[in-house]
Design a protein around this motif. Structure first.
Motif, mmCIF file in Angstrom:
data_model
loop_
_atom_site.group_PDB
_atom_site.id
_atom_site.type_symbol
_atom_site.label_atom_id
_atom_site.label_comp_id
_atom_site.label_asym_id
_atom_site.label_seq_id
_atom_site.Cartn_x
_atom_site.Cartn_y
_atom_site.Cartn_z
ATOM 1 N N ALA A 192 0.812 -1.216 0.000
ATOM 2 C CA ALA A 192 0.000 0.000 0.000
ATOM 3 C C ALA A 192 0.845 1.265 0.000
ATOM 4 O O ALA A 192 0.321 2.359 -0.219
ATOM 5 C CB ALA A 192 -0.927 0.000 1.217
ATOM 6 N N ASN A 193 2.166 1.145 0.241
ATOM 7 C CA ASN A 193 3.022 2.327 0.216
ATOM 8 C C ASN A 193 3.641 2.585 -1.160
ATOM 9 O O ASN A 193 4.410 3.527 -1.327
ATOM 10 C CB ASN A 193 4.141 2.199 1.255
ATOM 11 C CG ASN A 193 4.929 0.910 1.107
ATOM 12 O OD1 ASN A 193 4.655 0.093 0.235
ATOM 13 N ND2 ASN A 193 5.911 0.715 1.958
ATOM 14 N N LEU A 194 3.283 1.782 -2.161
ATOM 15 C CA LEU A 194 3.834 1.978 -3.503
ATOM 16 C C LEU A 194 3.149 3.089 -4.310
ATOM 17 O O LEU A 194 3.823 3.768 -5.095
ATOM 18 C CB LEU A 194 3.772 0.658 -4.289
ATOM 19 C CG LEU A 194 4.822 -0.388 -3.907
ATOM 20 C CD1 LEU A 194 4.524 -1.717 -4.591
ATOM 21 C CD2 LEU A 194 6.220 0.094 -4.268
ATOM 22 N N PRO A 195 1.827 3.314 -4.202
ATOM 23 C CA PRO A 195 1.185 4.340 -5.029
ATOM 24 C C PRO A 195 1.823 5.724 -4.987
ATOM 25 O O PRO A 195 1.973 6.363 -6.037
ATOM 26 C CB PRO A 195 -0.257 4.346 -4.529
ATOM 27 C CG PRO A 195 -0.500 2.932 -4.131
ATOM 28 C CD PRO A 195 0.808 2.488 -3.508
ATOM 29 N N PRO A 196 2.257 6.259 -3.791
ATOM 30 C CA PRO A 196 2.911 7.569 -3.823
ATOM 31 C C PRO A 196 4.172 7.583 -4.687
ATOM 32 O O PRO A 196 4.496 8.604 -5.306
ATOM 33 C CB PRO A 196 3.253 7.821 -2.347
ATOM 34 C CG PRO A 196 2.268 7.009 -1.587
ATOM 35 C CD PRO A 196 2.051 5.772 -2.408
ATOM 36 N N LEU A 197 4.875 6.455 -4.751
ATOM 37 C CA LEU A 197 6.071 6.377 -5.589
ATOM 38 C C LEU A 197 5.724 6.354 -7.073
ATOM 39 O O LEU A 197 6.578 6.587 -7.919
ATOM 40 C CB LEU A 197 6.879 5.129 -5.229
ATOM 41 C CG LEU A 197 7.662 5.208 -3.922
ATOM 42 C CD1 LEU A 197 7.977 3.809 -3.400
ATOM 43 C CD2 LEU A 197 8.940 5.991 -4.118
ATOM 44 N N LEU A 198 4.457 6.064 -7.369
ATOM 45 C CA LEU A 198 4.002 6.020 -8.755
ATOM 46 C C LEU A 198 3.227 7.274 -9.125
ATOM 47 O O LEU A 198 2.504 7.303 -10.123
ATOM 48 C CB LEU A 198 3.139 4.775 -8.977
ATOM 49 C CG LEU A 198 3.885 3.446 -8.807
ATOM 50 C CD1 LEU A 198 2.901 2.292 -8.709
ATOM 51 C CD2 LEU A 198 4.860 3.225 -9.965
ATOM 52 N N GLY A 199 3.358 8.323 -8.303
ATOM 53 C CA GLY A 199 2.727 9.600 -8.609
ATOM 54 C C GLY A 199 1.296 9.726 -8.154
ATOM 55 O O GLY A 199 0.601 10.663 -8.537
ATOM 56 N N HIS A 200 0.824 8.805 -7.308
ATOM 57 C CA HIS A 200 -0.562 8.816 -6.861
ATOM 58 C C HIS A 200 -0.694 9.616 -5.574
ATOM 59 O O HIS A 200 0.163 9.544 -4.692
ATOM 60 C CB HIS A 200 -1.042 7.381 -6.629
ATOM 61 C CG HIS A 200 -2.478 7.263 -6.255
ATOM 62 N ND1 HIS A 200 -3.493 7.690 -7.076
ATOM 63 C CD2 HIS A 200 -3.080 6.755 -5.142
ATOM 64 C CE1 HIS A 200 -4.657 7.441 -6.495
ATOM 65 N NE2 HIS A 200 -4.439 6.887 -5.319
#
Length: 250
Positions: A192-200
């Motif tokens: 769940a901590n991956l989306p910010p790294l993908l620009g979300h």
């Protein structure tokens, strides 16, 4: 509870819990307020005014600029990116030694993303229990392991990694560049901590991320709980599988 005090302790605690769940845990004011002071009688005479010297407002700190970890000449092939991933000095505070490379070929039907390698990884990404779970997932999906691509957002095992902080450090740009080089048909992201790294936008919730738009290309993505969480809570495996079936049915 009586007429003079209509709220008891449980009411006040419930109100605080409601605001805390809503994300409001601080109250800001230009003037200090004594919340515990008893209400002054209506006939009390006003206190004499006291001159207060107000300090000049502090200048707001400028937002930190993202670090350009890719440098002036970003890698243009997966082979060059793997070399960059294993040798670039600025990707973490430890240095190149002990980093774990991604594996797989370009343009796969499915790309798997995880936050970081497993603690015992040395030669291959996800070579421990999480990797064994992923292998079973890949087989159940009907894929061969050499037909998928596996990558981590971080070059080494990093417990309690925060996606928003890592994105600000420049690793989000690196991850999106990596995805662009892989050019997968679809992506499954475990964590769940991956989306910010993908620009979300993290305020929108991780599962609301449905596609990645990068360099003029849109890639469907399914965000799921991390593999470690799935091993600890079997019900998450069932939930992921139902979401996968619904996603692929579309």
């Amino acid at each position: 509870m009586d007429d003079q005090n209509p709220l008891d302790a449980s009411d006040i605690a419930a109100a605080f819990d409601w605001w805390r769940d809503a994300g409001v845990d601080l109250d800001f004011s230009d003037d200090a307020t004594d919340w515990l002071a008893a209400a002054a009688p209506a006939e009390a005479a006003p206190e004499p005014a006291v001159a207060v010297r107000k300090s000049a407002p502090e200048q707001a700190a400028a937002p930190a600029e993202k670090i350009a970890l890719l440098g002036p000449q970003p890698p243009t092939t997966l082979e060059a990116f793997r070399e960059f991933w294993l040798t670039a000095p600025g990707l973490d505070a430890i240095g190149p030694r002990g980093r774990i490379a991604p594996w797989g070929a370009a343009s796969p039907d499915l790309m798997f993303l995880v936050t970081d390698p497993e603690e015992q990884d040395s030669d291959k990404l996800l070579s421990g229990p999480q990797g064994r779970l992923l292998s079973r997932i890949i087989a159940a999906m009907g894929f061969e392991e050499d037909a998928v691509y596996l990558a981590s957002a971080l070059p080494r095992h990093t417990p309690m990694a925060d996606g928003a902080t890592l994105a600000q450090s420049g690793l989000g740009e690196v991850l999106l560049h990596h995805v662009g080089l892989v050019a997968p048909r679809r992506i499954v992201a475990f964590g769940a901590n991956l989306p910010p790294l993908l620009g979300h936008n993290a305020a929108q919730g991780p599962h609301s991320l449905r596609e990645i738009n990068h360099d003029g290309r849109s890639i469907p993505i399914l965000v799921a709980e991390g593999l470690e969480s799935m091993m600890a809570m079997p019900r998450l495996k069932a939930r992921f599988w139902h979401r996968w079936l619904d996603w692929t049915a579309d």
